[in-house]
Enzyme design. Structure first.
Site, PDB file in Angstrom:
ATOM      1  N   LYS A 177       0.842  -1.209   0.000  1.00 30.48           N
ATOM      2  CA  LYS A 177       0.000   0.000   0.000  1.00 30.48           C
ATOM      3  C   LYS A 177       0.874   1.255   0.000  1.00 30.48           C
ATOM      4  O   LYS A 177       1.833   1.339   0.759  1.00 30.48           O
ATOM      5  CB  LYS A 177      -0.895   0.022   1.237  1.00 30.48           C
ATOM      6  CG  LYS A 177      -1.909  -1.113   1.276  1.00 30.48           C
ATOM      7  CD  LYS A 177      -2.725  -1.093   2.546  1.00 30.48           C
ATOM      8  CE  LYS A 177      -1.907  -1.367   3.785  1.00 30.48           C
ATOM      9  NZ  LYS A 177      -2.709  -1.535   5.001  1.00 30.48           N
ATOM     10  N   GLY A 210      -8.562   4.345   9.837  1.00 25.34           N
ATOM     11  CA  GLY A 210      -9.153   3.060   9.439  1.00 25.34           C
ATOM     12  C   GLY A 210      -9.043   2.705   7.966  1.00 25.34           C
ATOM     13  O   GLY A 210      -9.665   1.741   7.515  1.00 25.34           O
ATOM     14  N   GLY A 212      -6.530   1.357   6.278  1.00 29.96           N
ATOM     15  CA  GLY A 212      -5.896   0.050   6.074  1.00 29.96           C
ATOM     16  C   GLY A 212      -6.842  -1.087   6.447  1.00 29.96           C
ATOM     17  O   GLY A 212      -6.963  -2.077   5.723  1.00 29.96           O
ATOM     18  N   CYS A 213      -7.525  -0.935   7.587  1.00 26.47           N
ATOM     19  CA  CYS A 213      -8.473  -1.972   8.041  1.00 26.47           C
ATOM     20  C   CYS A 213      -9.584  -2.145   7.011  1.00 26.47           C
ATOM     21  O   CYS A 213      -9.985  -3.261   6.672  1.00 26.47           O
ATOM     22  CB  CYS A 213      -9.098  -1.581   9.381  1.00 26.47           C
ATOM     23  SG  CYS A 213      -7.898  -1.300  10.679  1.00 26.47           S
TER      24      CYS A 213
HETATM   25  N1  LIG Z   1      -5.160  10.571   0.911  1.00 27.26           N
HETATM   26  C1  LIG Z   1      -5.481   9.458   0.247  1.00 27.26           C
HETATM   27  N2  LIG Z   1      -6.188   9.529  -0.912  1.00 27.26           N
HETATM   28  C2  LIG Z   1      -6.520   8.410  -1.592  1.00 27.26           C
HETATM   29  N3  LIG Z   1      -6.203   7.175  -1.189  1.00 27.26           N
HETATM   30  C3  LIG Z   1      -5.492   7.027  -0.049  1.00 27.26           C
HETATM   31  C4  LIG Z   1      -5.099   8.157   0.734  1.00 27.26           C
HETATM   32  N4  LIG Z   1      -4.426   7.700   1.836  1.00 27.26           N
HETATM   33  C5  LIG Z   1      -4.406   6.368   1.736  1.00 27.26           C
HETATM   34  N5  LIG Z   1      -5.020   5.938   0.603  1.00 27.26           N
HETATM   35  C6  LIG Z   1      -5.252   4.551   0.182  1.00 27.26           C
HETATM   36  O1  LIG Z   1      -5.859   3.920   1.297  1.00 27.26           O
HETATM   37  C7  LIG Z   1      -5.463   2.547   1.354  1.00 27.26           C
HETATM   38  C8  LIG Z   1      -4.821   2.295   2.712  1.00 27.26           C
HETATM   39  O2  LIG Z   1      -3.471   2.708   2.644  1.00 27.26           O
HETATM   40  P1  LIG Z   1      -2.571   3.187   3.847  1.00 27.26           P
HETATM   41  O3  LIG Z   1      -1.173   3.106   3.338  1.00 27.26           O
HETATM   42  O4  LIG Z   1      -3.097   4.487   4.342  1.00 27.26           O
HETATM   43  O5  LIG Z   1      -2.905   2.049   4.889  1.00 27.26           O
HETATM   44  P2  LIG Z   1      -2.557   1.979   6.419  1.00 27.26           P
HETATM   45  O6  LIG Z   1      -1.413   2.871   6.733  1.00 27.26           O
HETATM   46  O7  LIG Z   1      -2.406   0.541   6.711  1.00 27.26           O
HETATM   47  O8  LIG Z   1      -3.834   2.512   7.134  1.00 27.26           O
HETATM   48  P3  LIG Z   1      -4.042   2.561   8.747  1.00 27.26           P
HETATM   49  O9  LIG Z   1      -3.384   3.774   9.220  1.00 27.26           O
HETATM   50  O10 LIG Z   1      -5.519   2.570   8.863  1.00 27.26           O
HETATM   51  O11 LIG Z   1      -3.396   1.347   9.330  1.00 27.26           O
HETATM   52  C9  LIG Z   1      -4.532   2.344   0.158  1.00 27.26           C
HETATM   53  O12 LIG Z   1      -5.296   1.878  -0.929  1.00 27.26           O
HETATM   54  C10 LIG Z   1      -3.990   3.748  -0.105  1.00 27.26           C
HETATM   55  O13 LIG Z   1      -3.530   3.887  -1.418  1.00 27.26           O
HETATM   56  C1  LIG Z   2      -7.731  -1.851  16.993  1.00 30.66           C
HETATM   57  C2  LIG Z   2      -7.023  -1.202  15.850  1.00 30.66           C
HETATM   58  N1  LIG Z   2      -6.632  -1.969  14.814  1.00 30.66           N
HETATM   59  C3  LIG Z   2      -6.004  -1.404  13.764  1.00 30.66           C
HETATM   60  C4  LIG Z   2      -5.753  -0.038  13.731  1.00 30.66           C
HETATM   61  C5  LIG Z   2      -5.086   0.561  12.503  1.00 30.66           C
HETATM   62  O1  LIG Z   2      -4.064   1.339  12.713  1.00 30.66           O
HETATM   63  C6  LIG Z   2      -6.159   0.735  14.856  1.00 30.66           C
HETATM   64  N2  LIG Z   2      -5.961   2.067  14.912  1.00 30.66           N
HETATM   65  N3  LIG Z   2      -6.798   0.117  15.885  1.00 30.66           N
END
Ligand SMILES: Nc1ncnc2c1ncn2[C@@H]1O[C@H](COP(=O)(O)OP(=O)(O)OP(=O)(O)O)[C@@H](O)[C@H]1O
Ligand SMILES: Cc1ncc(CO)c(N)n1
Length: 264
Positions: A177, A210, A212-213
């Site tokens: 991602k 949220g 990523g989730c």
């Molecule tokens: N500002 C944005 N605009 C469009 N798409 C985004 C943006 N930020 C994240 N994404 C998309 O959202 C999805 C999750 O990516 P991200 O890398 O943010 O996950 P994450 O860091 O695991 O999230 P979390 O912080 O919830 O754990 C991916 O498909 C990413 O390309």
């Molecule tokens: C419980 C939980 N799972 C996943 C995430 C994602 O970062 C969060 N903030 N909290």
């Protein structure tokens, strides 16, 4: 017409503010049309401003939850999110081996957006050794991919290279991602004979709690519905982009994305 009467399961932590973790997963499962179930691994006291406290559940109650779910309503696809301790990872892996669900999506949750560690350092080894190799697909963000491989990820080329390293650890597919990089939001899917790029505009929104989730749950639900991996990721990329686009200000910090029904 798809058969929507399909059970899906999330094994993850609870987010009291409903934006991430179990709550985001269940909202996504429902929005996409599947029947969502949960095995809770930890309870977090968190909101849009941060994570304030975490209490892990015992491996015994995690095992009991797994038995209760699988003995009655075997899920077609399972997602694993926050699994903070080494013992509970072993317990979950043992149960998953016993019940052997068709699809296992692993979101290797490590640090919350607000910077709180959701994976104890001593749990990292078990995550890498036992959970990652069993995954049908693993969905690391760039800091997680760096933690898993020890290699920096700063470009799409790095995503390809590091994604290949993670693929060599045993999962069938890796979705790297790119939410943490700059420019368009680009994700890269890598498999033995698969290489796909999913690109969307970067939305200028502060409410990304949220993301990523939600993305990994959407992939889980689409796989359960019978879409193949490329279609599941494509539809999920659209789902998360729209969920970010329609996010709204709720709470005093980084608000949640908005879940709603959107298909193809
Ligand atoms: N500002 C944005 N605009 C469009 N798409 C985004 C943006 N930020 C994240 N994404 C998309 O959202 C999805 C999750 O990516 P991200 O890398 O943010 O996950 P994450 O860091 O695991 O999230 P979390 O912080 O919830 O754990 C991916 O498909 C990413 O390309
Ligand atoms: C419980 C939980 N799972 C996943 C995430 C994602 O970062 C969060 N903030 N909290």
């Amino acid at each position: 017409m798809k058969n929507y009467k399909v059970p899906t399961l999330t094994i993850a932590g609870s987010d009291s503010s409903g934006g991430a973790g179990i709550q985001a997963d269940l909202k996504t499962f429902s929005a996409i049309g599947t029947y969502g179930m949960s095995v809770i691994t930890a309870i977090t006291a968190q909101n849009t401003q941060g994570v304030f406290s975490v209490e892990e559940l015992s491996k015994e109650i995690i095992k009991k939850q797994m038995e209760a779910v699988f003995d009655d309503i075997p899920p077609k696809a399972v997602k694993v999110g926050m699994v903070s301790g080494p013992e509970i990872i072993v317990e979950i892996v043992d149960s998953l081996k016993k019940y052997n669900p068709e699809y296992l999506v692993v979101d290797p949750v490590m640090i919350s957006k607000s910077g709180y560690s959701l994976l104890r350092p001593e749990a990292k080894e078990n995550l890498i050794k036992y959970l990652i190799p069993m995954a049908y697909i693993i969905t690391p963000n760039t800091p997680e991919a760096e933690e898993i491989t020890g290699i920096k990820v700063e470009s799409i080329d790095d995503m390809k290279k590091v994604g290949q390293k993670i693929l060599d650890m045993g999962p069938k597919f890796v979705l790297m991602k790119g939410g943490h990089l700059e420019g368009d939001a680009v994700d890269v899917l890598i498999g033995k004979d698969v290489f796909e790029i999913y690109k969307s505009e970067r939305l200028d929104r502060k409410n990304t709690h949220g993301t990523g989730c939600t993305l990994s749950s959407s992939i889980t639900a689409h796989l359960a519905l019978g879409y193949d991996i490329k279609e599941s990721v494509r539809l999920s990329k659209t789902y998360i982009t729209e969920a970010i686009r329609y996010s709204f200000d709720i709470g005093k910090g980084v608000g949640p994305v908005h879940h709603f029904y959107k298909f193809e």
